[in-house]
Design a protein around this motif. Structure first.
Motif, short mmCIF file in Angstrom:
data_model
loop_
_atom_site.label_atom_id
_atom_site.label_comp_id
_atom_site.label_asym_id
_atom_site.label_seq_id
_atom_site.Cartn_x
_atom_site.Cartn_y
_atom_site.Cartn_z
N TYR A 126 48.80 10.20 55.83
CA TYR A 126 48.90 10.69 54.44
C TYR A 126 47.58 10.47 53.70
O TYR A 126 47.10 9.33 53.59
N GLN B 104 53.99 2.52 39.04
CA GLN B 104 55.26 2.23 39.74
C GLN B 104 55.65 3.41 40.61
O GLN B 104 56.09 3.25 41.74
N TYR B 105 55.51 4.62 40.04
CA TYR B 105 55.89 5.81 40.80
C TYR B 105 54.97 5.99 42.00
O TYR B 105 55.42 6.38 43.09
N ALA B 106 53.69 5.70 41.82
CA ALA B 106 52.75 5.80 42.94
C ALA B 106 53.20 4.87 44.06
O ALA B 106 53.27 5.26 45.24
N GLY B 107 53.54 3.62 43.69
CA GLY B 107 53.95 2.65 44.70
C GLY B 107 55.23 3.05 45.41
O GLY B 107 55.35 2.87 46.62
N ALA B 108 56.18 3.60 44.67
CA ALA B 108 57.46 3.95 45.28
C ALA B 108 57.37 5.21 46.12
O ALA B 108 57.96 5.31 47.19
N SER B 109 56.61 6.19 45.63
CA SER B 109 56.55 7.48 46.33
C SER B 109 55.52 7.46 47.45
O SER B 109 55.61 8.25 48.39
N GLY B 110 54.51 6.59 47.32
CA GLY B 110 53.44 6.55 48.31
C GLY B 110 52.26 7.43 47.95
O GLY B 110 51.27 7.46 48.68
N ASP B 111 52.32 8.14 46.84
CA ASP B 111 51.22 9.00 46.41
C ASP B 111 50.31 8.20 45.47
O ASP B 111 50.59 8.08 44.28
N PHE B 112 49.22 7.65 46.05
CA PHE B 112 48.29 6.80 45.30
C PHE B 112 47.06 7.57 44.83
O PHE B 112 46.01 6.97 44.58
N GLN C 27 55.49 7.88 52.57
CA GLN C 27 55.21 6.50 52.99
C GLN C 27 55.17 6.37 54.51
O GLN C 27 54.52 5.46 55.03
N ALA D 180 61.21 3.39 39.29
CA ALA D 180 59.97 4.08 38.93
C ALA D 180 60.25 5.35 38.11
O ALA D 180 59.43 5.73 37.28
N LEU E 83 46.73 10.56 50.61
CA LEU E 83 46.74 10.02 49.25
C LEU E 83 47.14 8.55 49.22
O LEU E 83 47.60 8.04 48.20
N LEU F 21 57.01 12.67 39.31
CA LEU F 21 57.59 11.69 38.39
C LEU F 21 58.36 12.42 37.30
O LEU F 21 59.50 12.06 36.96
#
Lengths: 172, 139
Positions: A58, B29-37, A53, A19, A60, B62
């Motif tokens: 969380y 991709q970064y949202a998915g990996a980091s968990g910050d959506f 995660q 990512a 967000l 990111l």
């Protein structure tokens, strides 16, 4: 609330490195990583941010049974939250009229983080302060420190984040 | 390969393009990996129609993560002892970012050779989007 434990997965490290556009084999290739200076897969420097995660609350991430503020049938799934969310992992979240953003992030590295270990997190609030912004009205800053310790209780990483909340949408 | 004390001195500078034409997909991709959506980063409808931004924009983390890649490629794996900074401007889809480390000190601390760096990442118009510092162990 924050995650209290962060189990480190090799797959998680791989997708995180992808990512950020980092294809260094030390983040995904077992054999090449083993032959490297660090003798095995390690996590990239900003990876501990992904402990979000494992934060059960969380704000967000969509949660089961809770309306999500992003778009679906309508542009937002719920009205903006009037209360500032505590963004323990330091990222932004929306506010009524204003915007919460990540202002600063600082890491101290005592040793690399590796797949298979379980880090334990200790969070402590840091300083809070206010500043007059140039464009966004009054700015509210809040500092949070998270210590990441290995199973031996020794520090691996210390993360200090500063979040800022503004009174209006930030115009770039 | 790790940096050695003989290969750098104060003022030595290293730059790398860390993203060319940032895509919305990479942000997701970064949202998915980091968990910050946060929909400000992942949801163009929300970002434009509800939050009033011209488009989604990248997570600050990111930008910092991509900047970290420049550092670890430069100093070597597992060599950083400190890395931090401020997010000074937003990063948008289509942006091209160049990260630069400039040596500010090379010295021995507690018997270990260490270098300090100023770190800055600029977008394609020369605006600094991340400014900070880092330290690393040298050979």
């Amino acid at each position: 609330m924050t995650a209290s434990q962060f189990p480190i997965g090799a797959g998680h490290i791989m997708v995180f490195a992808r990512a950020i556009g980092d294809f260094n084999p030390v983040y995904h290739d077992v054999d090449q990583a083993r032959e490297s200076e660090v003798h095995g897969i390690i996590a990239p420097p900003t990876f501990v941010q992904a402990s979000a995660q494992y934060d059960p609350d969380y704000p967000l991430r969509p949660q089961p049974g809770v309306p999500w503020f992003g778009s679906g049938r309508t542009p937002t799934g719920k009205p903006p939250n009037p209360e500032p969310a505590t963004t323990t992992q330091g990222s932004g979240s929306e506010r009524s009229g204003g915007t919460g953003l990540h202002a600063e992030q600082h890491y101290e590295y005592l040793r690399p983080v590796r797949p298979g270990e379980v880090l334990t997190l200790t969070l402590r609030p840091g300083r809070t302060w206010e500043k007059q912004g140039r464009r966004g009205g009054l700015l509210y800053f809040r500092e949070t420190v998270i210590e990441y310790r290995g199973e031996d209780g020794e520090l691996a990483v210390i993360a200090r984040s500063v979040g800022v909340r503004t009174e209006q949408t930030v115009k770039d | 390969m790790p940096l050695s004390t003989s290969s750098i001195k104060v003022g030595t500078s290293h730059s790398a393009v860390v993203v060319d034409n940032l895509t919305r997909t990479q942000i997701v991709q970064y949202a998915g990996a980091s968990g910050d959506f946060n929909p400000l980063h992942t949801d163009e409808v929300y970002a434009t129609q509800v939050a009033g931004y011209p488009s989604v924009f990248a997570h600050g983390m990111l930008t910092m993560g991509m900047t970290g890649r420049m550092l670890t490629d430069y100093v070597g794996d597992g060599r950083l002892t400190q890395f931090g900074g401020r997010f000074t401007s937003q990063v948008w889809p289509g942006d091209t970012l160049t990260a630069t480390a400039t040596v500010t000190a090379v010295e021995v601390r507690d018997g270990v050779a260490v270098a300090d760096f100023d770190v800055v990442t600029h977008n394609q118009t020369g605006v600094a989007v991340f400014t900070g510092s880092a330290s690393a162990r040298l050979d």
